[in-house]
Every structure is written in C-alpha cells, then in structure tokens.
Design an enzyme around this catalytic site. Structure first.
Site, short mmCIF file in Angstrom:
data_model
loop_
_atom_site.label_atom_id
_atom_site.label_comp_id
_atom_site.label_asym_id
_atom_site.label_seq_id
_atom_site.Cartn_x
_atom_site.Cartn_y
_atom_site.Cartn_z
N GLU A 6 5.14 0.23 8.28
CA GLU A 6 6.19 0.24 7.62
C GLU A 6 7.40 0.64 8.50
OE1 GLU A 6 4.71 0.88 3.16
OE2 GLU A 6 5.23 2.79 4.44
N ASP A 14 1.27 4.97 -3.12
CA ASP A 14 2.53 4.71 -2.44
C ASP A 14 2.79 3.24 -1.88
OD1 ASP A 14 0.97 4.92 -0.54
OD2 ASP A 14 1.61 6.62 0.64
#
Lengths: 364, 364
Positions: B56, B230
């Site tokens: 990410e 998450d």
C-alpha cells in the site's frame, strides 16, 4: 538491507556504460514490459496539486515485482536554483512485500523518458527522419538529443527555448558530447526550429495550457514527440493540431492520458491508440508517410518499473561498488520487533522511561 | 541531501527518549494534526493485493508538507523469518516538491499505531480502566502494552496468542521492561484473556474474516481497540458485536474504514463517528459508562504524516549524529541535469559511446 542507488550510484552506472548505451538497453526493457501489457496492474497516478506544482505517486505491479515512483513537478523551482522535477522510486518483491531497491530517479526519469520517446518514435516517425526540432532546452533535452541520435539516426538538431541560456547550455553539452555526424542549429523561435523537421520534440515545463506548436507549424509526415504537457491544465499543442483529419495519436495508458495528456483538450470520444497496441501489431504507429503522428507522452508507471528492474540488475552485476541502506529491520524473531529497540536502551534512558517496579508474570 | 533515518537511526532516537516518552510525544503530534482535520488532503490508500498479501501507499498533505508511507502486510512472512509488516516513508516540502526526510517506518508504525490506540482510548475507554486484554502477541503488542501503561494507567495485562511462543516473547519483554506496577497474566484462550478486561486490544494478523471476539465475550462498559483488521476480507470481530444497540464505533477516516475496517461487515448506512469529531467535541468518544466503545483502527495517512514530522524534528535536534543520503541531485544549474553525468564520463566510456565526430553548432 536494501540496495541503494543515489546520485553517486547513478553517475557510476551511467558513466560506465555511457548514456546512449544505457538508454538503448533501457528501451529494450521498456519494450519487453509493454509487450506483456496485460500482466500489469494499472492505475492513473495519485496526484496532490498545490499552487506551486504537483507531487505524484506512480505504482504498478506485474504480480512478481512491485514498483512505485515519487515525482514532483514545480515549474518555478528553476528560478530559485532547484530542479523542476525530482524523483525517486522503489522496487519490491510482491511475494514478501519487502523492498529490494531504493533508487534516485531524477536522472533516471530523464533517461527513461528519452528512451521511451525514442522507442515510440521508432514505430511512429518516418524511417527517413534525420532532422529533429527540440523545443524546450531544459533538464531533459540533452537526453532526448542523445537517444534520438543513437536510436533514430537523427543528424540535425534545431534548438529553441524562451530562455536562450538554456539553449546555450544544450548546445555546449552537445559540442562536448561530439555525437557522430550531428549538426546543431540554435533557432530564434519555435516556428524557425520546426522548419524542415521530420520530428518535433516539445519539452517545455510551464504549468498552463501553453501553445508551443500552432497548426501552421505542422506539416504532413511530421512526428510530434509531445513530452512537456503532462498534467491537468498543462498542455503544449494547439487543439486544432489534434483535430486534423490526418492525425494519429498514440498514448501510453489511455485513462491517465485523458486526464494529463494533450488529449485532455479533446472530448472523451476522441480516438487514440495505446502504445501496447502498436507494439503488438494490433494498430499501426504510422499508416502512411503523409500522416501526422503524435506521441502524447505523459510518462507511465510501467516505464519506471522497467527502469527500476534494469537498475537493480545493473546494481547486482557490480557487487563491488554497490551501496545498501538499513531501511528495513533484519531480525531473528519477526514477532519480536520490540527486541530491536530493547537492545539499544542505554541504562539512563531505561531508568528515565520506566524506573523500578514490581512485575509479576503469571501463567494463566 | 535528504535526511535519512534507518534502523540504526530509529534505535538511536527511541533509545535516547525511551519508547514511552517517544509515544507520548508522538500522540500529542497526532492529536494536534487531527485537530486540524480539514487542512488535510485525504484519500483511501492505494493498495495492490496479491495472494500473499498487500502493498500500500498512503499519501497525504496539509498544503505545507506532504508525506507518504509504503507499507506491506504479508501474514505468511513470519513462517519464513520475515516481518508481516515493513514500512518506510517520506516527508516532502509542498512548495518545492523536494523530499526532506526518508525514514524507516517499520518500527515507527508500531510506535505510532500504539500511540494512536492510546490517544483514542483516552477519549473512549472508561476513566477507571486498569485491565487490558492483549489478543495477538506479535510484533506490535509490546508497543501497545507500553503505551497503555504509560498513557492510560493500565496495570494488568492479560495476554493470549494462538502461538504460545509469541506470548512468551511478550511476557519476557515485559519482564525486562519492568513497567511500574504492571501485572502480566498469560491466558489459554481469548475468552479467558477478556475476563475482567476494561479494554480489549486485538492485534492479530491473519488475512481473513477471523472471529477473535464473539458477542459473548463483550460486556457493557468495555472498550475494544480493534487494530488487526485492516484490509478487505481481514476482520477480527463477530458482526453481531457491531450490531449491539449499545455500541459506539469510532473510525479514523470513514471512506477508508468502510473498505478496510471491521465495519466492512456492515451496510453503508451503519453509523460511525470520525475520530476528529470526538477530538473537536462534536461527538462523544463515550456517552455513558455502560456503552461498548470500539475504535475500529486501520491506520490513516495523517498518523504517518505526524510521525514523519515528529521524526524530522527529532532528527534536526540531534545534528551531530544524523545521517543524510544523496537521493536528490544538488546542482548549480537546474537546467543542466545532464552536466551531472557528463562530469563523470571516463575517457574510455565516452569514446565507446560516442567516438569522434564532426559537430557544428550554428546560431540560427
């Protein structure tokens, strides 16, 4: 440890090969990667705009390797002695998510942009192209000159920049480079520079809808390598050039180019060809000697992926001079990240932070 | 030159202050930045998923500074002796686009996540909270234990992990830390760990819809600090916990948490409060002692921005031991990027690449 290529590192790598050979090798990597276009996770870059410029992140992955580039574009930087564009990037292993290489990409972006321009021109410019106009003689221009000399056979360069000092700088560097058979002409206007040009490369940095080329400057058979227009509100070509009936526009990745390229001036229905289609033979880069071809280049993440893979390979080939940095922990027990800190506690710091106490560890 | 904080650097900085003081200072920075929530350019992070994990990029900016973090999450990494999460990030000047600091964020992410958890718990947990269950005793758990001891007054920790070696590691580190007044109990199940807990922190890493907490484990007045869930398909709470009528859920940035948080299990109409609203007083973190509060933490770019600014300040305060790297060129004439390479050409490389030629530079 993560492999590291800084400014000293890129000077060493490019110095060893020479920039022409470096760019030719890089163009081959880019060509191979565009040849497997469908392997890549593609997205328009993430951009945060401010009054002074833009900061962008350009990620991509082919499922085995992941790369991203950080790049800024701040046209007013040169006035304070700073670069308009700086960049760096990372290559990572998709299997583990660990970064493998952190590299400068300021110099490398100039090299990869010129390599990409030359690669596109090989399928788009007329094969008898020998004369190139270079409009915008700033940081990227020297690289374009070398790549087009080496890979396209350009033997005449016609230079123009609003800033005559930039043109003098480029002419001086070209004199020093001494490219075989190259003739260089410094011009007083863009209109003069494009006279007799087979290829026109525009490399201006102004962050606005500039008109570097007007319709009257464009003649049948010309190839336009439009590099400078690369973000919303930043274009170089008069829209009527795109509206010509004999024009063919090639882009890197259509969704991104619709936002950032010269074609942002055109409706969504305006026809374009993706470069991967040209490479695969699905579409021609040029259908006839009289067509006007435009490579509406904005720079795509895949090209930086290719560059980072190429640099990683070159770095590993020269193990004795390579640098590494401690960007990622190397620990025995990955569940004991805290152990990394505990081992460095000085007595004083430990006492300040925690002091004495009664601790009871009770198995439940 | 760009400031650089590697593993050695973060060990030095945290070692000097102690982790508790570091996290308390960082929590103050995070609080100040959440206090000016509307200044920030916010977007859900860019993620590329693969069978083994996710990579990410998390960018943000307040118009003066820009930051991004690279972070991976690969749950199977620990089996091969690698970290589940590694990270690094950059702080840059928006005015020029130049990077100021490149820092490791693997250790720092653990510190900032614990600082954020403790900061949220200060507005959400009952003020008489003294007992915390820590479920998941991997790389992040030590940091949570220290932060909740120091900032919340937790004096009893109840540990559980599927991997009993992880629990032993955490208990051993806590013994060495000797936190004043802290009692540690190792438990044989999550159900046992939550017995009597005022706060339950879940820190598991499995990339799936796990059920670490079932509805029967949750009692009125409990605060749940849900950290491990998450990313899409990665959650820790049974959905019925979220469906309780007495539950209050606080998230960092709603659009991102809808995708990545525990609330991905709920419809888009499910009510949540953003942490910035709690800080500003627009909404309570806890409305009554009997409410069940959940901090559905996924980690937001603003927290990394705060961490990078904090590290940059600490780095500059200790000029004598700081490191720098040559990630960005420092050149006299920003339009002469090529000059940087030209100066390093060896005679041999130059001859190979270009050879002799006839060059004529003609003013136009």
């Amino acid at each position: 440890m993560v492999e590291y290529i800084g400014i000293e590192g890129i000077r060493r790598i490019v110095g060893r090969m020479g920039p022409a050979a470096f760019m030719e090798g890089l163009a081959a990597e880019i060509e191979a990667d565009y040849g497997r276009w469908n392997d890549f996770d593609k997205s328009a870059r993430h951009a945060i705009h401010s009054p002074g410029g833009v900061i962008e992140l350009m990620p991509t992955s082919d499922g085995r390797m992941y790369s991203f580039k950080y790049v800024n574009g701040h046209p007013r930087n040169t006035a304070r002695g700073l670069l308009t564009v700086t960049a760096f990037g990372v290559l990572a292993d998709v299997e583990t998510g660990y970064p493998l290489l952190l590299s400068e990409l300021t110099v490398t972006t100039a090299l990869r942009t010129a390599a990409m321009s030359a690669l596109a021109a090989k399928s788009m410019a007329r094969t008898d192209s020998h004369v190139m106009a270079l409009i915008g003689n700033g940081a990227q221009s020297d690289f374009q000159a070398i790549a087009f000399h080496h890979m396209l056979g350009i033997r005449q360069l016609r230079l123009y920049d609003l800033d005559s000092l930039a043109t003098e700088k480029l002419a001086r560097n070209l004199r020093t480079l001494n490219l075989p058979g190259m003739q260089v002409t410094c011009c007083r206007s863009a209109a003069e520079a494009v006279q007799g040009a087979d290829i026109v490369t525009t490399l201006t940095a102004d962050k606005r809808n500039a008109i570097v080329l007007t319709p009257g400057m464009v003649v049948p058979g010309m190839h336009i390598n439009a590099v400078g227009g690369d973000s919303p509100g930043k274009t170089e070509l008069h829209a009527d050039i795109l509206r010509r009936s004999d024009v063919r526009v090639v882009v890197e990745y259509e969704p991104q180019s619709r936002i950032e390229g010269e074609i942002q001036q055109m409706p969504a229905s305006f026809a374009v060809t993706e470069f991967a289609e040209v490479l695969s033979g699905a579409a021609p880069g040029r259908a006839s000697p009289a067509e006007v071809t435009i490579f509406d280049s904005v720079g795509f993440a895949l090209e930086d992926y290719s560059a980072l893979r190429y640099l990683h390979k070159l770095q590993l080939e020269n193990a004795q001079s390579r640098q590494q940095i401690d960007l990622i922990p190397d620990i025995d027990n990955p569940k004991n990240l805290f152990g990394l800190l505990a081992h460095t506690q000085s007595g004083a710091a430990r006492q300040n932070a925690w002091g004495p106490s009664q601790l009871a560890v009770t198995p439940g």
